[in-house]
Motif scaffolding. Structure first.
Motif, PDB file in Angstrom:
ATOM      1  N   LEU A 236      26.255  41.452  43.692  1.00  0.00           N
ATOM      2  CA  LEU A 236      27.629  41.016  43.947  1.00  0.00           C
ATOM      3  C   LEU A 236      27.579  39.571  44.422  1.00  0.00           C
ATOM      4  O   LEU A 236      27.007  39.274  45.475  1.00  0.00           O
TER       5      LEU A 236
ATOM      6  N   GLN B 120      29.289  36.190  45.761  1.00  0.00           N
ATOM      7  CA  GLN B 120      30.459  35.869  46.589  1.00  0.00           C
ATOM      8  C   GLN B 120      30.321  34.468  47.174  1.00  0.00           C
ATOM      9  O   GLN B 120      29.241  34.073  47.627  1.00  0.00           O
TER      10      GLN B 120
ATOM     11  N   ASN C 202      33.237  38.334  43.666  1.00  0.00           N
ATOM     12  CA  ASN C 202      34.217  38.418  44.750  1.00  0.00           C
ATOM     13  C   ASN C 202      34.507  37.022  45.281  1.00  0.00           C
ATOM     14  O   ASN C 202      33.588  36.277  45.618  1.00  0.00           O
TER      15      ASN C 202
ATOM     16  N   ASN D 193      40.739  36.450  48.879  1.00  0.00           N
ATOM     17  CA  ASN D 193      41.482  37.518  48.219  1.00  0.00           C
ATOM     18  C   ASN D 193      42.045  37.118  46.861  1.00  0.00           C
ATOM     19  O   ASN D 193      43.170  37.456  46.572  1.00  0.00           O
TER      20      ASN D 193
ATOM     21  N   ALA E 126      38.771  36.112  40.431  1.00  0.00           N
ATOM     22  CA  ALA E 126      37.533  36.887  40.298  1.00  0.00           C
ATOM     23  C   ALA E 126      37.469  37.565  38.934  1.00  0.00           C
ATOM     24  O   ALA E 126      36.415  37.588  38.278  1.00  0.00           O
TER      25      ALA E 126
ATOM     26  N   VAL F 169      34.708  43.542  39.751  1.00  0.00           N
ATOM     27  CA  VAL F 169      35.136  42.598  40.775  1.00  0.00           C
ATOM     28  C   VAL F 169      35.397  43.377  42.051  1.00  0.00           C
ATOM     29  O   VAL F 169      35.802  44.549  42.021  1.00  0.00           O
ATOM     30  N   ARG F 170      35.145  42.730  43.182  1.00  0.00           N
ATOM     31  CA  ARG F 170      35.543  43.275  44.466  1.00  0.00           C
ATOM     32  C   ARG F 170      36.759  42.495  44.932  1.00  0.00           C
ATOM     33  O   ARG F 170      36.750  41.257  44.962  1.00  0.00           O
ATOM     34  N   ILE F 171      37.817  43.215  45.304  1.00  0.00           N
ATOM     35  CA  ILE F 171      39.050  42.584  45.755  1.00  0.00           C
ATOM     36  C   ILE F 171      39.372  43.106  47.147  1.00  0.00           C
ATOM     37  O   ILE F 171      39.536  44.313  47.346  1.00  0.00           O
ATOM     38  N   LYS F 172      39.480  42.215  48.099  1.00  0.00           N
ATOM     39  CA  LYS F 172      39.634  42.616  49.496  1.00  0.00           C
ATOM     40  C   LYS F 172      41.016  43.216  49.782  1.00  0.00           C
ATOM     41  O   LYS F 172      41.134  44.146  50.576  1.00  0.00           O
TER      42      LYS F 172
ATOM     43  N   ASP G 286      38.829  47.083  48.172  1.00  0.00           N
ATOM     44  CA  ASP G 286      38.625  47.412  49.583  1.00  0.00           C
ATOM     45  C   ASP G 286      39.852  48.099  50.153  1.00  0.00           C
ATOM     46  O   ASP G 286      40.993  47.774  49.793  1.00  0.00           O
TER      47      ASP G 286
END
Length: 261
Positions: A51, A53, A90, A94, A99, A111-114, A150
């Motif tokens: 990941l 970032q 990520n 936000n 991303a 993708v990681r999205i907060k 998240d």
């Protein structure tokens, strides 16, 4: 969308502050080289996912600019060229659409999205979900990119009462998230939360997003579908500095065999 390559043990590639950000000090070439080195170390240690970032950009912001999108794309493309593992993108804090755009450009798997849905209070102020924009862009690009959302990410505070089950349902049912990430103050608390959430969302992959180290990783991978490991990869623990090979190997040894799918 197939998304057949689903990682279980994901190692963080924490980037120094990008050029042009207030905290930026290093040239992009040096950041790229460090990211590739971290990715190779994680792959050699037995991690089955990465990941990437922009972890040390300061101050953080809800939406990033064109320079940051281009720079993270360059970093992720270099990592992808050297390491054949499922990769996530990520942006802090936000920016889901940004991303997703980077992930689509470099062939990243997720993708990681907060803050995918809802709203939180954070150092940046009030952050609001951008699920519609992210999903619309994914559809327009035809991108085979999973959304890991998240739920109550620990560096922010929810504006509504602390109902994590309702927030997780919102992320999946209204935000169409493909997986949810849970990060409580300890790995044990994250697992307890996941066990409760499975009653509401039995078919949704659950990821522990923090507080994972060599002492907790085996339990986490028993109770969750995936784990993201970050601070425990460094000496001393944290998000600064390179991934330490010995630390990475300690975690994979404790985790046991990780099947690459």
């Amino acid at each position: 969308m197939t998304r057949t390559r689903t990682p279980r043990l994901v190692g963080m590639v924490h980037l120094p502050a990008l050029p042009g950000t207030p905290a930026g000090r290093l040239p992009l070439s040096e950041i790229v080289a460090g990211a590739v080195a971290d990715a190779v170390t994680l792959a050699d240690a037995g991690f089955d996912g990465l990941l990437v970032q922009n972890s040390l950009d300061r101050p953080t912001r809800e939406r990033v600019d064109a320079a940051s999108v281009a720079q993270l794309t360059a970093v992720a493309a270099a990592v992808r060229a050297r390491v054949d593992l499922p990769m996530g993108i990520n942006f802090v804090k936000n920016d889901g659409p940004a991303a997703l755009a980077v992930a689509a450009a470099v062939g990243a798997e997720f993708v990681r999205i907060k803050v995918h849905t809802g709203a939180v209070l954070s150092a940046e102020g009030v952050l609001q979900g951008s699920a519609f924009e992210t999903l619309a862009l994914r559809k327009r690009l035809g991108a085979d990119v999973a959304i890991w959302a998240d739920v109550y990410e620990p560096t922010s505070r929810p504006l509504l009462p602390d109902d994590i089950a309702l927030a997780a349902v919102d992320a999946v049912e209204f935000g169409m998230a493909d997986a949810v990430i849970i990060t409580r103050p300890s790995a044990a608390e994250s697992l307890a939360t996941i066990a409760d959430l499975r009653k509401r969302l039995p078919d949704v992959p659950m990821v522990v997003g923090g507080e994972v180290d060599a002492t907790t990783v085996a339990d986490v991978l028993t109770g969750a579908d995936a784990a993201i490991v970050g601070s425990a990869l460094k000496r001393p623990a944290g998000i600064r500095g390179p991934v330490v090979a010995e630390a990475a190997r300690e975690i994979t040894a404790a985790a046991g065999p990780v099947e690459r799918t």
